[in-house]
Every structure is written in structure tokens, then in C-alpha cells.
Design an enzyme around this catalytic site. Sequence first.
Site, PDB file in Angstrom:
ATOM      1  N   ARG A 110      -2.337  -5.831  -1.070  1.00 57.83           N
ATOM      2  CA  ARG A 110      -1.331  -6.557  -1.851  1.00 57.83           C
ATOM      3  C   ARG A 110      -1.661  -8.046  -1.922  1.00 57.83           C
ATOM      4  NH1 ARG A 110       3.264  -3.268  -2.008  1.00 57.83           N
ATOM      5  NH2 ARG A 110       3.269  -1.571  -0.489  1.00 57.83           N
ATOM      6  N   THR A 132       6.108  10.844  -7.913  1.00 51.24           N
ATOM      7  CA  THR A 132       6.052   9.596  -8.688  1.00 51.24           C
ATOM      8  C   THR A 132       6.733   9.697 -10.052  1.00 51.24           C
ATOM      9  OG1 THR A 132       3.874   9.178  -7.693  1.00 51.24           O
ATOM     10  CG2 THR A 132       4.656   7.593  -9.299  1.00 51.24           C
ATOM     11  N   ARG A 164      12.267  12.756   3.085  1.00 54.57           N
ATOM     12  CA  ARG A 164      11.119  11.863   3.306  1.00 54.57           C
ATOM     13  C   ARG A 164      11.604  10.545   3.897  1.00 54.57           C
ATOM     14  NH1 ARG A 164       9.179   7.946  -0.797  1.00 54.57           N
ATOM     15  NH2 ARG A 164       7.137   7.145  -0.165  1.00 54.57           N
ATOM     16  N   LYS A 205      -2.085  12.288   0.796  1.00 56.76           N
ATOM     17  CA  LYS A 205      -1.613  11.718  -0.476  1.00 56.76           C
ATOM     18  C   LYS A 205      -2.841  11.351  -1.323  1.00 56.76           C
ATOM     19  CE  LYS A 205       1.828   8.764  -0.156  1.00 56.76           C
ATOM     20  NZ  LYS A 205       2.583   7.589   0.351  1.00 56.76           N
TER      21      LYS A 205
END
Length: 490
Positions: free
Chosen positions: A88, A295, A47, A237
Site C-alpha cells: 500500500r 468480491t 468470516r 486466496k
Amino acid sequence: RHRGRLTAPGRKPPMPCATKIVATLGPASSNPEVLERLLRAGVDVVRLNFSHGSAEDHIERAQRVRDAAARVGKPVALMADLQGPKIRVGRFAEGSVTLAEGAAFVLDAARGTPGDLQGVGLDYADLPRDVRPGDRLLLNDGLIVLEVQAVQGDQVHTRVVVGGVLSDNKGINKQGGGLTAPALTAKDMEDIRTAMAFQADYVAVSFPKSATDMEMARQLANVAGERWRHKPGLIAKIERSEAIPQLEAILKASDGIMVARGDLAVEVGNAAVPALQKRMIRMARDMDRITITATQMMESMINAPTPTRAEVSDVANAVLDGTDAVMLSAETAVGRFPVETVEQMALIALEAERAEDVRLEADFSGKRFGRIDQTIAMGALFTAHHLGCKAIIALTDSGSTALWMSRHDIHVPIYGVTPRLASQRRMALYRNVRPMLMDAHTQRTPALHEAERLLVAQGALMPGDTYAITCGEPMGHPGGTNLLQVCRVG
């Protein structure tokens, strides 16, 4: 090719595990020697995290992976993981602040100066339009909780419900979902072009909310890859709560999903994730799509040489759920023990697979197949299981036959044999499929003999072994699998 070489002296090395391993490339794993060791230890997919690095960095790293795979002599897929929208907070004057429970704190989309104890700027300018009084915002993976008191222009006034240290650029989630940020940003669109320049086998799309997001990503990727006649696999995702009701539609528009448990857990709550994981994997398998479980799978091994018991159970449960692949992020990108982490993960997967029941009768009960090629694939599984075949060989152009076979648990390895390099690499992510490259043939008999010779040379078949083999006649027509043959090695 053996994975998980954690065997006692004198013991025969274990067979490769059926579950595939995705490893994230980073400073801890970019060294060619370490990268080679990772591939030998069991990594099938590398990845590339597009949240970090320039286009030139990714192109150079991709070449490094291709070179290492050639040296090791195994097919390895490359997955370009897009950054997605940056939801963010901005930066702080001191790098961080410590928020006390009950304190007032302002998130200001118009703020141009570094943050302090009173407030901070935002990378995500639309936040004031997405929230209203009473909403809860979860920062830094839910470690800090803010409750919205009022929205005034570009400012979101909040009260700290759960305090702690908040540092630069930490992520923001809204409890229950509802942030309107588009899945594909201008940066993502540029990154898709970069990924196609090195023919990434898979592109992972961050934060999709609907099938439309995936359809747009596919269109962009196909156009960008047209120069090389390359079409990547698309992985959605699943990390927004809005994606859950749209799961079936998203799966139809994708080649697979990533169960991205970090952001998803923050939005839907930790307790809901295990059941969602099982549901997602089951639905994906039923729809002939692939799954990656990700994760914190081996999080403690960032700094420790062995996993915790809970991590061992987590990986094993994902394998027993039927995931195609388990993924490592920081563990291989920046961890102290990247190779050991992969070895441990392979060993856990292998042990879990040994405990699996083969339930082909239950899988096929009441099921009808509308396609000849799909029926042949299922017939090969049934025959190989009941005859005790040592292998199933799928002569396949696109890899579809091997994919259909891989949706069912069977303790017989499936060899996806293809003349196309892109198909070989894509099959590297399919559970229990071992991809092999073979020259194209126009005649059936020479093709079958060559496939058998390849497996005998690799040690997968020995004289006296039986195997099932599928192909299409006439040869060389994608989607034309119409023949199942059972053979014995002479």
C-alpha cells in the site's frame, strides 16, 4: 432450517439451498440479534477479517458467533482471513490528493513525512526492487494507473497515466504481477496463533504464489493448534497472477481456494476473470477441493435494499459454475441491509440450483477410483439419483465421504453425520452437505437406526421414504467407508 424466506404468503418455504453463504462480520453484523438473523437467513460460514481489529476482538467475536450458532441450532464454520502483505501507499497530509494525467509522482520507500501532490511514502519497502521503467502500477483497485519512469534508490519515479483521487493506504498492484512480497507476514503468523486459540475451522491465506506458501501456513496452523488437537482447513486466496500457473500445485497443498476477484482482476485484467473463475472451480472440483467465489457479489446492497440484475446473474453464474460458497464482504460487514442481502443471495442460489442438470453418467464415464471409500461415495450418488432417494446419509468421521459426494451435482441432499464437532463445522462449507452431530457408535445396526431417527425427527425423512446410507465396518475407523445400504423408513 430454511434459507431465503422470501416466499409469498401461503407458499411452502423453499428447501435450503445447496450453495453455502459466507458472510463477513463487521459493525453492521456484530450485534447478537443481527448475527442470529443472518444465520437464520442462510449464513453457513462467518468470516473474520484479520485486516481489522486486535486478537482480543477476534476471540470475542468468534465466541459471539459460536453462541449465536448454538441459539439458532445450526453448524456454522468460522473462517479467519489473514491480512497478508500490506502492499500500500502511505498516508497523505490532507488525507488524499487528486492526481492529474501526465503529472510526475514519486513513490518513496524511505519517506517519513505525509504525502502530497509530489509523492507519498510506502508500506511496502521492497517496491523499488520489484519494478523497472515501463512497468505499470495500478492503485486503488486499478482506478489510478502510474507508469514507472525511473528507479533511484528508494524512490520510484512515475508518470500518471490515469489520474483521480488517491487517498491514504490504498493498495498497489503491478500489472501482470511480479511483486515479491511474501504471502505470510509476521502479523499473519501471530494471527494464525490467535485463530487457533478459538479453533477457527478455516484459515484463508492472502496472496499465496506457490504451494510452499500454503505448506508453510499449514505447518504453522498445525503447530499452533496442537494444544487443542485442532487442524484447520486451509483456503488459498487466488489473487496474484503468479498463482495461476501454479494453481494445481496450490490446490494440492490446500483444502480449497477462494476466487478473490478484486486483486486478481487488477493484475490480469477484468476481462480475463470470468473464464478464470470457471477454470478454477472446475479444477478444484476435479481435485476434490472446495471453492469460495468472492468480491463485489452483491456490492450495490451495501446501500440499496435490492441487488442489480447484473449481481443476480453474477451470483447465479457462480452457482452454476459449481462453487461451494458465495461470499459477502462489505455487504454484511458495514452494509445497511446485511440480513436482506443474505436472503436475496440464498434465493438466487436456490433458483440457479433448480436449473442444474444432473450428469452423473458423464461425470463417472471413463473414471477409475483407486479407493474403496471413494467408490462407495460415488455408488451412493448413482444409486440415490436413479432410485429417487429422498436423502443420502454419510456416516463419516473426518467428513471426507461427504466431501467426495459433494463434488457432483445431485438434487438429493447429502447429510454428513459425524461424532466430531470439528468435522461437523468443517462440512458447513461443503456444497449440498448438511452436517449433523451424532454420538459415536461401535456397532453398525444401532448407528444406522440412530441416523435414520435423527433425519425423521428433523423432518428430512418420512415413513415410506427411501434413502442411501454409507458407513465403515468396523465402525470408528477414519477412511474406512466400505458399505452402502439402501433403506426405507418404516
